[in-house]
Design a protein around this motif. Structure first.
Motif, short mmCIF file in Angstrom:
data_model
loop_
_atom_site.label_atom_id
_atom_site.label_comp_id
_atom_site.label_asym_id
_atom_site.label_seq_id
_atom_site.Cartn_x
_atom_site.Cartn_y
_atom_site.Cartn_z
N LYS A 45 -32.90 135.64 -37.58
CA LYS A 45 -31.90 136.47 -36.89
C LYS A 45 -30.68 136.69 -37.77
O LYS A 45 -30.15 137.80 -37.86
CB LYS A 45 -31.47 135.82 -35.57
N VAL B 62 -29.36 140.26 -39.30
CA VAL B 62 -28.00 140.75 -39.08
C VAL B 62 -27.35 141.12 -40.42
O VAL B 62 -26.75 142.19 -40.56
CB VAL B 62 -27.14 139.70 -38.33
N SER C 80 -25.36 136.58 -33.45
CA SER C 80 -26.81 136.40 -33.62
C SER C 80 -27.33 135.21 -32.82
O SER C 80 -28.53 135.09 -32.59
CB SER C 80 -27.17 136.24 -35.10
N TYR D 218 -25.15 144.60 -32.20
CA TYR D 218 -24.42 144.41 -33.46
C TYR D 218 -23.66 145.68 -33.84
O TYR D 218 -23.94 146.76 -33.35
CB TYR D 218 -25.39 144.01 -34.57
#
Length: 196
Positions: free
Chosen positions: A135, A139, A185, A192
């Motif tokens: 994750k 990101v 995250s 995001y």
């Protein structure tokens, strides 16, 4: 003892000590087998261990200052999208770091980002969560960062992710925004900055 014998004994001891150092250091820290590479790898390994020690001492200090008298559960609490964690963002300069930096801390993870030359050093400390590293990397890639180096250190149920990331030209985030996005995250179904 003659000078030659003394020198031979010194070299033998040096080689034995280098073998011990090499055996105690993970192989990915030592690029080649020469003396300088072994010593350089050991220095890097000790620096990383020092960072882990500092992170664990900080976690221990935070736990000791925690007002809750009951023992904490081993599993992290599940956060609902309606109830975000208590996130604290601090940005600071030379008085806390030798470089410009930002922190974003919550009950789930502590995120620290600081500039080092043309790169960003990113450290994340949290409980071990399966799949979390994927994750975080996702990101970073969405935010136009390139992971140059990643080191993962664990101690019991705590993990320290240490990234060296390159800032791409198209990246428009501040250090505070980067730290917050990495912090997000850890939330389920997070949105995001580049998704908006």
């Amino acid at each position: 003892m003659s000078h030659i014998a003394v020198e031979r004994n010194r070299r033998r001891q040096m080689n034995e000590h280098l073998k011990v150092l090499r055996s105690l250091t993970p192989c990915f820290y030592i690029k080649r087998g020469d003396q300088a590479s072994i010593i350089g790898g050991v220095i890097d390994f000790i620096k990383e261990l020092h960072q882990v020690l500092q992170a664990l001492e900080y976690k221990k200090q935070r736990k000791s200052l925690s007002p809750s008298p009951s023992p904490r559960p081993v599993l992290l609490p599940q956060l609902s999208p309606q109830q975000p964690p208590d996130i604290n963002i601090n940005s600071f300069g030379a008085e806390h770091f030798k470089e410009l930096g930002a922190c974003c801390n919550s009950s789930v993870a502590d995120v620290e980002a600081k500039i080092s030359g043309s790169n960003v050093l990113l450290k994340v400390i949290s409980k071990q969560i399966p799949g979390q590293i994927v994750k975080i990397i996702t990101v970073l890639e969405k935010l136009s960062f390139e992971v140059l180096h990643l080191n993962i250190s664990t101690m019991e149920d705590t993990v320290l992710y240490s990234f060296v990331i390159k800032i791409r030209l198209e990246c428009q985030l501040s250090l505070e925004e980067l730290a917050l996005e990495v912090q997000k995250s850890f939330l389920p179904n997070a949105v995001y900055a580049n998704d908006i």
